[in-house]
Design a protein around this motif. Structure first.
Motif, mmCIF file in Angstrom:
data_model
loop_
_atom_site.group_PDB
_atom_site.id
_atom_site.type_symbol
_atom_site.label_atom_id
_atom_site.label_comp_id
_atom_site.label_asym_id
_atom_site.label_seq_id
_atom_site.Cartn_x
_atom_site.Cartn_y
_atom_site.Cartn_z
ATOM 1 N N ARG A 116 -91.244 10.221 -26.734
ATOM 2 C CA ARG A 116 -90.522 9.274 -27.584
ATOM 3 C C ARG A 116 -89.282 8.710 -26.891
ATOM 4 N NH1 ARG A 116 -88.499 10.236 -33.663
ATOM 5 N NH2 ARG A 116 -90.451 11.366 -33.675
ATOM 6 N N GLU A 117 -88.490 9.563 -26.256
ATOM 7 C CA GLU A 117 -87.283 9.102 -25.580
ATOM 8 C C GLU A 117 -87.627 8.128 -24.459
ATOM 9 O OE1 GLU A 117 -83.687 10.908 -22.849
ATOM 10 O OE2 GLU A 117 -84.660 12.239 -24.287
ATOM 11 N N MET A 118 -88.667 8.460 -23.690
ATOM 12 C CA MET A 118 -89.065 7.582 -22.597
ATOM 13 C C MET A 118 -89.617 6.260 -23.140
ATOM 14 S SD MET A 118 -89.258 6.850 -19.473
ATOM 15 C CE MET A 118 -89.018 8.294 -18.512
ATOM 16 N N ARG A 119 -90.405 6.303 -24.222
ATOM 17 C CA ARG A 119 -90.929 5.061 -24.802
ATOM 18 C C ARG A 119 -89.779 4.173 -25.272
ATOM 19 N NH1 ARG A 119 -94.526 8.645 -27.285
ATOM 20 N NH2 ARG A 119 -93.590 8.312 -29.331
ATOM 21 N N ALA A 120 -88.764 4.790 -25.897
ATOM 22 C CA ALA A 120 -87.609 4.001 -26.363
ATOM 23 C C ALA A 120 -86.903 3.347 -25.180
ATOM 24 C CB ALA A 120 -86.649 4.891 -27.143
ATOM 25 N N ARG A 121 -86.746 4.079 -24.084
ATOM 26 C CA ARG A 121 -86.118 3.506 -22.885
ATOM 27 C C ARG A 121 -86.964 2.374 -22.319
ATOM 28 N NH1 ARG A 121 -85.542 8.617 -19.580
ATOM 29 N NH2 ARG A 121 -84.878 9.906 -21.259
ATOM 30 N N MET A 122 -88.283 2.563 -22.312
ATOM 31 C CA MET A 122 -89.176 1.537 -21.776
ATOM 32 C C MET A 122 -89.068 0.257 -22.604
ATOM 33 S SD MET A 122 -92.422 4.018 -20.957
ATOM 34 C CE MET A 122 -93.589 2.761 -20.532
ATOM 35 N N VAL A 123 -89.025 0.391 -23.923
ATOM 36 C CA VAL A 123 -88.919 -0.780 -24.793
ATOM 37 C C VAL A 123 -87.587 -1.486 -24.559
ATOM 38 C CG1 VAL A 123 -88.690 -1.534 -27.194
ATOM 39 C CG2 VAL A 123 -90.519 0.047 -26.540
ATOM 40 N N ARG A 124 -86.484 -0.741 -24.505
ATOM 41 C CA ARG A 124 -85.179 -1.361 -24.258
ATOM 42 C C ARG A 124 -85.182 -2.083 -22.916
ATOM 43 N NH1 ARG A 124 -83.220 3.462 -26.535
ATOM 44 N NH2 ARG A 124 -82.801 4.325 -24.496
ATOM 45 N N TYR A 125 -85.789 -1.471 -21.919
ATOM 46 C CA TYR A 125 -85.835 -2.094 -20.596
ATOM 47 C C TYR A 125 -86.677 -3.370 -20.637
ATOM 48 C CZ TYR A 125 -86.546 -2.829 -15.651
ATOM 49 O OH TYR A 125 -86.581 -3.389 -14.412
ATOM 50 N N MET A 126 -87.864 -3.297 -21.249
ATOM 51 C CA MET A 126 -88.721 -4.484 -21.307
ATOM 52 C C MET A 126 -88.047 -5.606 -22.083
ATOM 53 S SD MET A 126 -92.597 -2.920 -21.573
ATOM 54 C CE MET A 126 -92.412 -2.439 -23.244
ATOM 55 N N GLU A 127 -87.322 -5.273 -23.146
ATOM 56 C CA GLU A 127 -86.630 -6.296 -23.926
ATOM 57 C C GLU A 127 -85.520 -6.967 -23.138
ATOM 58 O OE1 GLU A 127 -87.315 -4.514 -28.420
ATOM 59 O OE2 GLU A 127 -85.499 -3.987 -27.329
ATOM 60 N N SER A 128 -85.027 -6.320 -22.093
ATOM 61 C CA SER A 128 -83.957 -6.915 -21.289
ATOM 62 C C SER A 128 -84.496 -7.884 -20.231
ATOM 63 C CB SER A 128 -83.141 -5.816 -20.605
ATOM 64 O OG SER A 128 -83.871 -5.240 -19.532
ATOM 65 N N ILE A 129 -85.805 -7.935 -20.036
ATOM 66 C CA ILE A 129 -86.397 -8.823 -19.030
ATOM 67 C C ILE A 129 -86.433 -10.247 -19.584
ATOM 68 C CG2 ILE A 129 -88.491 -9.364 -17.709
ATOM 69 C CD1 ILE A 129 -89.109 -6.341 -17.778
ATOM 70 N N PRO A 130 -85.858 -11.219 -18.865
ATOM 71 C CA PRO A 130 -85.863 -12.607 -19.355
ATOM 72 C C PRO A 130 -87.282 -13.093 -19.651
ATOM 73 C CG PRO A 130 -84.452 -12.386 -17.422
ATOM 74 C CD PRO A 130 -85.195 -11.082 -17.573
ATOM 75 N N GLY A 131 -87.458 -13.677 -20.817
ATOM 76 C CA GLY A 131 -88.762 -14.211 -21.214
ATOM 77 C C GLY A 131 -89.603 -13.244 -22.005
ATOM 78 N N PHE A 132 -89.280 -11.957 -21.981
ATOM 79 C CA PHE A 132 -90.089 -10.976 -22.704
ATOM 80 C C PHE A 132 -90.113 -11.267 -24.196
ATOM 81 C CE2 PHE A 132 -90.822 -6.988 -24.937
ATOM 82 C CZ PHE A 132 -91.998 -6.571 -24.331
#
Length: 161
Positions: A116-132
């Protein structure tokens, strides 16, 4: 931190972190006067929780001096090196195995998923990518390619690693 000799004018030290993703300076400047020059003053530096399992990271606090006292104004102080100790770790959850394998070629399956912690980090990271954030606006079907949005996201990801 204190001065080594009494100044003839106010001496101001300006502090900055060279990597604010690892540590920040809470009080960006200290001022010493001819009256308080030898009274210690503290610089408050706070580590930043970056939610990335990147190990302990080294960063520096640099500072500059401004003063009308030429002895202090001409100083070129060294930076202070710090280490932000990492508290993050990557994790994977493994599901139950579907059953035993057999010598007759019977197969078993299991699935893996970031915890869960890693999935939350992955989502936050993906949301920071321009255009995502625009992907949901594009029509989807199997095999559909998204030139531009995906390539920009991939370029951003590559630039960060």
């Amino acid at each position: 931190m204190a001065l080594t000799e009494k100044p003839t004018a106010h001496v101001t030290l300006h502090f900055t972190s060279n990597d604010t993703t690892e540590g920040t300076v809470g009080n960006p400047e200290l001022t010493f006067t001819p009256d308080n020059w030898n009274a210690p003053q503290e610089v408050l530096v706070t580590g930043v929780d970056d939610d990335i399992a990147d190990g302990s990271q080294t960063y520096a606090v640099t500072y500059s001096v401004t003063s009308e006292d030429s002895a202090y104004a001409e100083l070129d102080p060294a930076s202070v090196e710090l280490q932000n100790k990492d508290n993050d770790s990557a994790g994977i959850t493994v599901s139950a195995v579907s059953g035993p394998t057999t010598e007759a070629g019977g197969q078993a399956t299991f699935t893996t998923l970031p915890d869960r912690e890693m999935r939350a980090r992955m989502v936050r990271y993906m949301e920071s990518i321009p255009g995502f954030d625009k992907l949901h606006e594009l029509p989807w079907y199997p095999g559909k390619r998204y030139p531009g949005v995906i390539s920009r996201a991939q370029a951003e990801l590559k630039a960060r690693t």
